[in-house]
Design an enzyme around this catalytic site. Structure first.
Site, PDB file in Angstrom:
ATOM      1  N   ASP A 142       0.884  -1.158   0.000  1.00 18.32           N
ATOM      2  CA  ASP A 142       0.000   0.000   0.000  1.00 18.32           C
ATOM      3  C   ASP A 142       0.932   1.222   0.000  1.00 18.32           C
ATOM      4  OD1 ASP A 142      -2.050   1.768   0.072  1.00 18.32           O
ATOM      5  OD2 ASP A 142      -3.049   0.914   1.829  1.00 18.32           O
TER       6      ASP A 142
HETATM    7  C1  BGC Z   1      -4.878   3.456   0.223  1.00 18.03           C
HETATM    8  C2  BGC Z   1      -4.996   2.429  -0.880  1.00 18.03           C
HETATM    9  C3  BGC Z   1      -4.874   3.107  -2.217  1.00 18.03           C
HETATM   10  C4  BGC Z   1      -3.561   3.858  -2.264  1.00 18.03           C
HETATM   11  C5  BGC Z   1      -3.313   4.567  -3.574  1.00 18.03           C
HETATM   12  C6  BGC Z   1      -3.665   4.356   0.062  1.00 18.03           C
HETATM   13  O1  BGC Z   1      -3.751   5.454   0.914  1.00 18.03           O
HETATM   14  O2  BGC Z   1      -4.838   2.808   1.463  1.00 18.03           O
HETATM   15  O3  BGC Z   1      -6.215   1.737  -0.778  1.00 18.03           O
HETATM   16  O4  BGC Z   1      -4.973   2.170  -3.238  1.00 18.03           O
HETATM   17  O5  BGC Z   1      -3.548   4.840  -1.247  1.00 18.03           O
HETATM   18  O6  BGC Z   1      -4.127   5.658  -3.712  1.00 18.03           O
END
Ligand code: BGC
Length: 771
Positions: free
Chosen positions: A267
Site C-alpha cells: 500500500d
Molecule cells: C490506500 C490504498 C490506495 C492507495 C493509492 C492508500 O492510501 O490505502 O487503498 O490504493 O492509497 O491511492
C-alpha cells in the site's frame, strides 16, 4: 559483426526486448540499478517530471495513484496503477486540455455486497474495467475486501461484509469482471487492515484461527476463484510484523498454501524496511522512494539481500507487465461509454438497497401520490460514495431531489428553497482549513439538520402526500467513525419523530432513506416511519436509483451483509476498537515498543466471533440481523433436499414468488457443526448463498447451494490444519441468519484434516472469547 547486407550491427542489438517468452533473458540483461528501479515504482526523485504525492502521479494518466518504472532499452513500458474500488479514480481535467476525463462513480463496495449477486457484480466489474482500459490505466487498485470487524472502521464502505464468504465471493466476481477487459486488479489490503486509526503503525494481534477463518478466508477465496493480477499488502502489522515485511503472510500463506502466482505491491508508503519487504515477497514498493531504492542497492552490495530474491520479484513484476494494455500497445480512446455505464450503476444500485421496514405496504409509493415533502439535508446533498482513494471523480451526482423530480414527483418548493439556502450557509461554515494538507482527501462534516417546528411540519403534512426523510453519513480514509457518528444526533431523531407524527396525524405516510456508508443505530427510532430503505451510498445515479425503488420500478432485493446491532456497545469488538476517531498521519510509523492499546496495537479478543457469529452464538438481540432484507413481494420456500457427491454437499430448494410483484430472493445456507469444547464452533456460519433470477408472481426457481466438505472445517491451531470433525451437521436454509425456513441434518464421517503451514502466530497471549 556484419549482417548479410553488410551493415554493422551495434552491440545493443543483442539486448533483449521484453516479450512473454523472454523474461529470464531480460532479467539477465538488467543492471542492478534497473532491477532496483523496477521494484520501487516512479515516486522517487530523479524520475522525469514525476514525483508521487499522496496517492497520485502526474505522468501518463494524471491523477492515477502510481506508475511502474519504464526501462526503454529493454522494452519495459511504464504501467499505470489507479484506484479503485467504486470506479476509476483519475483527475477529471488536465492542464491545457479542454477535454474531460470523468469516470463513473459506481455504488460503494458495501452496496455491491448487499446485492449477494455475483453475476451482477461481475457486470459492474466489466464496466469499471472498461473505463480502466479506455482511460489508459493498467491495474485497478481494487477490490477492497477487509472484514467489517467493527461498524466504526472509516473504510468499511469500500469493504464488503462481516462475513468472509461474502467478501471472497463478491471480490472474486469483481476481479473476474474487471480482468475480463484485459486490465488487472489489486485485491487489498492484505491483511487484517480493520481500522484507520494509526493504520500505518497498528499491530493487529489475533489468533491463527481468527486469521485463517475470518481475516484471510475472503482473500483465499478471491485468490483461488479469480486469480487477481496483483495483491496489495496492508499498512498494519499482523502479530508483530508489518504485513508488507511478513514472509509468513506473503510467501508461506499466499504463495505456498494458496499457490498464488501473481505479484504483490505495498500500500502507498507502507512498511519500513525495503530489504525485509523484498525478502518477504513484497515484489513492488509503491509509490517508491529514493531511500528504498538505495536500501535495495546497498542490500545487494552488502550481501543482506540476495540478488536472486530481487530477480524473483522482478520476474513477477515483468510477468504482470507483459499482460498490460500499455505493454500490448493498446490504443485507448479516452472515451468510454459513460452513458451506458450510468445505466449499469443506476440499475445495480437498486439491487443492493435493503428494505429494512415496510409497514402496511407503505412502499412502493402508489402512482397517485406525487406531492412529496423532502426532508433532511442529505435529500438535497446526496452522497454518492466515501472519501479518500475510494472516491471517484464523477461528472455529477443525482440527488434525491433530482431523482424524484425525474420520476414525476413535485417537491415542495418552499421547503426546497429553505434547504438550499441552509446548505449554502452550512457549506461556508464547514469549509475545511485550506492549510490542512489532507483535508480535501478526508471526510468533511455533514451539515447540521435544519430545525423544522411542529407547526411547520403540520403545514407540510397538509400540503403534501408523503414525507421522505434522508439521513446521511460519510466517512473515508485516515479516520475511523465515532460512536457519535454511529448514533443519530438528537436533531436527527427529533426530525424523524416529529415529521412522522405530523404526517401520521393527517393519515399520510413517512419514509426514511439511509444514505450511509456503514452501519448506524436504528433501534431507538425505527418505530416512527412506515418504511426504511437503506440505500447505502449508491454511486452517481443515486437519486434515480432510490426513486426507482420508491416508485416500484425496481423491487429492492438487497440483504444486509452485516448485522445492525441495537447499540454500538453490543458488538463484541467494541471493547477493543478505537472509537475516538483519531486521525492517522500519513507516513507515521509505530514507535518501536509503542504500547498504547488500540493505537499501537489492537487485541482481537473477540477472536472468530465477528458479526453474526457473535450475536447468534451469544443470543444477543439485534436491530436487523445479518442477511436480512424485505421485498415488495413474498417468497415461499419448498422442502429442501440434501445430496452428497464425492465430498460435495448440495442443498436444493424451491423458492416461489407468492406475492403480486416480480422480485428476486437471496437464499442463504447456514451450517451448524457438531459442538465440542475443543472446537468452540459458532452457532452457525454462512456456507453458500444464491440469488434467484427475477421471479414473476407465481413463478418459482429451484436453487442449488453447494458446500465442499472442506468448507465445514475449523482451523486447529495445535495441528496447524483445517479439521472437519466427525458428527452431525445441520444445513439450514434462511432468508436471514435469524429467519431459518427449513433445515436438514447429515452425519459426516470420518473426520478430515487438511494440513497447512504453521504461520503468523501471535507473539503475546490474547484473552480469546469462547462460547
Ligand atoms: C490506500 C490504498 C490506495 C492507495 C493509492 C492508500 O492510501 O490505502 O487503498 O490504493 O492509497 O491511492
Amino acid at each position: 559483426m556484419l549482417s548479410s547486407a553488410g551493415i554493422v550491427l551495434s552491440a545493443c542489438d543483442s539486448t533483449p526486448k521484453l516479450s512473454e517468452d523472454n523474461i529470464d533473458d531480460v532479467i539477465a540483461a538488467m543492471t542492478l540499478e534497473e532491477k532496483a528501479h523496477l521494484v520501487v515504482g516512479t515516486g522517487m526523485a530523479g524520475f522525469a517530471g514525476d514525483s508521487a504525492v499522496v496517492g497520485e502521479t502526474k505522468a501518463l494518466v494524471p491523477g492515477a495513484a502510481g506508475t511502474t518504472y519504464p526501462i526503454e532499452r529493454l522494452g519495459i513500458p511504464a504501467v499505470v496503477l489507479a484506484d479503485g474500488p467504486a470506479g476509476l479514480r483519475i483527475n477529471p481535467t488536465r492542464d491545457g486540455d479542454s477535454a474531460t476525463y470523468y469516470c463513473t462513480h459506481f455504488p460503494i463496495g458495501t452496496l455491491l455486497a448487499s446485492t449477494w449477486d455475483t453475476t451482477l457484480v461481475e457486470e459492474v466489474g466489466q464496466a469499471i474495467g472498461n473505463e480502466v482500459l479506455e482511460y489508459g490505466a493498467d491495474v485497478l487498485l481494487a477490490p477492497a475486501l477487509n472484514i467489517h470487524r467493527n461498524p466504526l472502521c472509516g473504510r468499511n464502505f469500500e469493504y464488503y461484509s462481516e462475513d468472509p464468504l461474502i467478501a471472497g465471493k463478491i471480490a472474486a466476481a469483481y476481479v473476474r469482471g474487471v480482468q475480463s477487459q484485459g486490465v488487472g486488479t489489486s485485491i487489498k489490503h492484505f491483511a487484517v487492515n480493520n481500522q484507520e486509526s494509526n493504520r500505518m503503525g497498528n499491530d493487529a494481534r489475533l489468533s491463527q484461527r481468527a486469521l485463517r477463518e475470518i481475516y484471510l478466508k475472503g482473500f483465499e477465496i478471491a485468490v483461488k476463484e479469480s486469480n487477481p493480477w496483483t495483491v496489495m499488502s496492508s499498512y498494519n502489522y499482523v502479530n508483530g510484523t508489518y504485513a508488507s515485511e511478513s514472509s509468513e503472510l506473503l510467501n508461506t500463506v499466499l504463495r505456498d498454501d494458496w499457490n498464488y502466482p501473481g505479484m504483490v505491491m505495498t500500500d502507498w508508503f507502507g512498511g519500513k524496511d525495503a530489504v525485509a519487504q523484498m525478502i518477504a515477497g513484497n515484489d513492488m514498493l509503491q509509490p517508491g522512494t529514493d531511500k528504498q531504492y538505495k536500501a535495495i542497492i546497498d542490500g545487494v552490495t552488502s550481501g543482506t539481500l540476495d540478488e536472486k530474491i530481487l530477480d524473483r520479484n522482478v520476474r513477477r513484476i515483468l510477468e504482470m507487465i507483459v499482460k498490460t494494455p500499455h505493454f500490448r500497445g493498446y490504443e485507448f480512446s479516452n472515451n468510454p461509454d459513460l452513458k451506458a455505464h450510468a445505466q449499469v450503476t443506476r440499475r445495480s444500485a437498486t439491487d443492493g438497497m435493503v428494505l429494512l421496514k415496510n409497514d402496511n405496504e407503505a412502499l412502493p409509493i402508489p402512482a397517485d401520490i406525487k406531492k412529496a415533502a423532502l426532508i433532511g439535508c442529505t435529500s438535497y446533498d446526496f452522497i454518492a460514495g466515501g472519501t479518500g482513494s475510494g472516491n471517484v471523480n464523477r461528472a455529477y451526482t443525482v440527488s434525491l431531489l433530482e431523482g424524484l423530480e425525474n420520476a414525476g414527483f413535485s417537491i415542495n418548493p418552499d421547503l426546497q428553497k429553505r434547504y438550499e439556502t441552509h446548505l449554502e450557509s452550512e457549506k461556508i461554515r464547514l469549509t475545511p482549513d485550506s492549510l490542512e494538507r489532507l483535508s480535501a482527501f478526508m471526510p468533511q462534516p455533514r451539515p447540521e439538520e435544519l430545525k423544522l417546528s411542529k407547526a411547520e411540519l403540520s403545514d407540510l403534512a397538509r400540503d403534501n402526500d408523503i414525507a421522505i426523510i434522508t439521513i446521511g453519513r460519510t466517512s473515508g480514509e485516515f479516520l475511523d467513525r465515532t460512536v457519535g457518528d454511529f448514533n443519530l444526533k438528537e436533531s436527527e431523531t427529533e426530525l424523524i419523530k416529529n415529521t412522522c407524527d405530523a404526517f401520521h396525524a393527517q393519515g399520510k405516510r413517512a419514509v426514511v432513506i439511509l444514505n450511509i456508508g456503514g452501519v448506524i443505530e436504528t433501534a431507538s427510532w425505527k418505530q416512527y416511519p412506515d418504511a426504511i430503505l437503506c440505500a447505502w451510498q449508491p454511486g452517481q445515479e443515486g437519486g434515480n436509483s432510490v426513486a426507482d425503488v420508491l416508485t416500484g420500478k425496481a423491487n429492492p432485493s438487497g440483504k444486509l451483509p452485516m448485522t445492525f446491532p441495537i447499540a454500538y456497545e453490543d458488538h463484541a469488538s467494541s471493547a477493543s476498537f478505537p472509537a475516538e476517531g483519531a486521525v492517522s498521519e500519513f507516513g507515521a510509523e509505530r514507535k518501536d515498543g509503542g504500547d498504547k492499546p488500540l493505537w499501537d496495537f489492537t487485541p482481537y479478543n473477540e477472536d472468530i466471533y465477528v458479526g453474526y457469529r457473535y450475536f447468534d452464538s451469544f443470543d444477543k438481540n439485534v436491530s436487523y440481523p445479518f442477511g436480512y432484507g424485505l421485498s415488495y413481494t413474498q417468497f415461499e420456500y419448498g422442502t429442501p433436499r440434501l445430496s452428497e457427491n464425492d465430498g460435495t454437499f448440495t442443498v436444493s430448494v424451491n423458492v416461489r414468488n407468492i406475492g403480486k410483484t416480480p422480485g428476486k430472493e437471496v437464499v442463504e445456507l447456514y451450517v451448524s457443526a457438531p459442538q465440542s469444547k475443543a472446537n468452540n464452533k459458532p452457532e452457525h456460519e454462512l456456507k453458500a448463498f444464491v440469488k434467484t433470477g427475477l421471479l414473476a408472481p407465481g413463478e418459482s426457481e429451484t436453487v442449488n447451494l453447494t458446500v465442499d466438505s472442506s468448507d465445514l472445517a475449523s482451523f486447529s491451531i495445535d495441528k496447524s490444519a483445517w479439521v472437519v470433525d466427525e458428527g452431525t451437521y445441520t444445513f439450514a436454509i434462511g432468508a436471514s441468519s435469524r429467519d431459518i425456513k427449513c433445515s436438514l441434518t447429515t452425519f459426516v464421517a470420518p473426520a478430515r484434516t487438511i494440513a497447512v503451514s504453521q504461520a503468523l502466530a501471535p507473539e503475546s497471549d490474547l484473552q480469546l472469547l469462547k462460547r
